[in-house]
Write a protein that holds these residues in place. Sequence first.
Motif, PDB file in Angstrom:
ATOM      1  N   ASP A  77      61.369 -18.821 -29.388  1.00  0.00           N
ATOM      2  CA  ASP A  77      61.507 -19.574 -30.303  1.00  0.00           C
ATOM      3  C   ASP A  77      61.223 -20.593 -31.518  1.00  0.00           C
ATOM      4  O   ASP A  77      59.449 -20.641 -31.234  1.00  0.00           O
ATOM      5  N   GLU A  78      61.261 -21.094 -31.864  1.00  0.00           N
ATOM      6  CA  GLU A  78      60.099 -21.607 -33.306  1.00  0.00           C
ATOM      7  C   GLU A  78      61.374 -23.014 -34.129  1.00  0.00           C
ATOM      8  O   GLU A  78      62.966 -22.964 -33.593  1.00  0.00           O
ATOM      9  N   PHE A  79      60.599 -24.052 -33.994  1.00  0.00           N
ATOM     10  CA  PHE A  79      60.824 -25.585 -34.304  1.00  0.00           C
ATOM     11  C   PHE A  79      60.209 -25.948 -35.677  1.00  0.00           C
ATOM     12  O   PHE A  79      59.197 -25.415 -35.510  1.00  0.00           O
ATOM     13  N   GLN A 106      70.056 -19.709 -36.062  1.00  0.00           N
ATOM     14  CA  GLN A 106      69.312 -20.670 -36.101  1.00  0.00           C
ATOM     15  C   GLN A 106      70.736 -22.204 -35.749  1.00  0.00           C
ATOM     16  O   GLN A 106      71.707 -21.749 -36.668  1.00  0.00           O
ATOM     17  N   TYR A 140      56.487 -29.774 -29.323  1.00  0.00           N
ATOM     18  CA  TYR A 140      57.909 -28.460 -28.426  1.00  0.00           C
ATOM     19  C   TYR A 140      56.180 -27.852 -27.963  1.00  0.00           C
ATOM     20  O   TYR A 140      55.181 -27.488 -28.233  1.00  0.00           O
ATOM     21  N   GLY A 183      61.526 -21.729 -25.589  1.00  0.00           N
ATOM     22  CA  GLY A 183      61.530 -22.820 -26.042  1.00  0.00           C
ATOM     23  C   GLY A 183      62.067 -24.344 -25.652  1.00  0.00           C
ATOM     24  O   GLY A 183      62.473 -24.014 -24.840  1.00  0.00           O
ATOM     25  N   ASP A 184      61.024 -25.068 -25.656  1.00  0.00           N
ATOM     26  CA  ASP A 184      61.608 -26.774 -25.393  1.00  0.00           C
ATOM     27  C   ASP A 184      61.169 -27.464 -25.970  1.00  0.00           C
ATOM     28  O   ASP A 184      60.022 -27.490 -26.682  1.00  0.00           O
ATOM     29  N   VAL A 185      62.226 -29.153 -26.363  1.00  0.00           N
ATOM     30  CA  VAL A 185      61.390 -30.104 -27.122  1.00  0.00           C
ATOM     31  C   VAL A 185      61.824 -31.102 -26.112  1.00  0.00           C
ATOM     32  O   VAL A 185      62.215 -31.027 -25.559  1.00  0.00           O
ATOM     33  N   GLN A 208      66.324 -25.267 -35.337  1.00  0.00           N
ATOM     34  CA  GLN A 208      65.471 -24.133 -33.648  1.00  0.00           C
ATOM     35  C   GLN A 208      66.072 -22.652 -34.481  1.00  0.00           C
ATOM     36  O   GLN A 208      66.889 -22.442 -34.127  1.00  0.00           O
ATOM     37  N   ARG A 209      65.614 -21.754 -34.311  1.00  0.00           N
ATOM     38  CA  ARG A 209      65.264 -20.701 -34.601  1.00  0.00           C
ATOM     39  C   ARG A 209      64.879 -19.587 -33.514  1.00  0.00           C
ATOM     40  O   ARG A 209      63.955 -19.502 -33.308  1.00  0.00           O
ATOM     41  N   SER A 250      56.340 -24.016 -25.747  1.00  0.00           N
ATOM     42  CA  SER A 250      56.967 -22.987 -25.427  1.00  0.00           C
ATOM     43  C   SER A 250      56.078 -22.112 -23.983  1.00  0.00           C
ATOM     44  O   SER A 250      55.159 -21.858 -23.776  1.00  0.00           O
TER      45      SER A 250
END
Length: 332
Positions: A275-277, A306, A230, A240-242, A286-287, A232
Amino acid sequence: MNLSLKIALGSLLIICLINCKHEIKKVDQEDVIEPIKQELPEVAGNYVSDYYQNRNEGYDWIAISVKNIGENTIGISVRSRADKKKPTCTLDTKANKVNDSLFTSAVNGLTVMFTFHKDTLNISTERPEQADGLQYYCSGGGNFIGNYARIDGDLDQTQIDRTIFSRTLELQGIGFLVSSTTIEFGKELQITPYGLEVDNNPITHIIEGTVINAEIEDLNSDGFPELLVYLSSDGSGSYGDVIGYSVNNGKSISAIYFPPVSENDELKKGYMGHDEFSVIETTLAQRFPIYKEGDTNANPTGGIRQIEYQLVDGEASRKFVIKNSTDFPEKN
């Protein structure tokens, strides 16, 4: 004894008891001792081993950086001198609050205890004989168990290990060493797999932003794990990105495509990052906060969105597709 005398003695006894009670109550009120207010330690900061003060004489040293990342959670970064040789110890982990002075973390299957006092930090394992289990994160058979003293300000940037993030994750006999470092023109993410039958070569990404976490899980239930890293973005937006990789039948890994929110006309409404993952069973969640028109970056008022993603096989590689999306109202 006649009745009058009995009544007189009884009245006298009652008066004495009342006066004694009042006197005792008066003494109790006067002698009350105010409880001493214990000064609770402020845990966030930089802590160093003894030899840090002698670093200019060539001594090796270890530093522990502590950051608040939640109401009951802290981030722990173990770093060391790296200007003359390879780093002594490198580790990133999260620790959960047990009480105002004690936090614990699961590291390599062990419970590591972080005990804070005023201006000091002690690191130990739940059982002393388990300390050798932390040698995995250090070179030369050492570990980072011991006492550290708080310093004011930043650590010596001319000597410290440039590793920003480091974590080892393993599942189903296959593992990944995930690390990011500061380089001359940005930041570099390196993913090194191990346990694969064919290809365990490291993979390198030049990234914008910061690695904030990494998780491993068998998301498609095929008996082999997926790795999710994850990111930021730097700055106030924290977009965010993954970066994800999936294991192919235990032999090699291939990249997973993650669809950006900005490419979805419906989901990007009110989206401004933060973002939060997290992995929830076999789903990636993802939130992020929802911003209404006129909201400042620091004060979103539209609630929380979410999005849940499912891993599926694509034409060329695996990818995440949206399983469902839910908007939660703002808490009052």
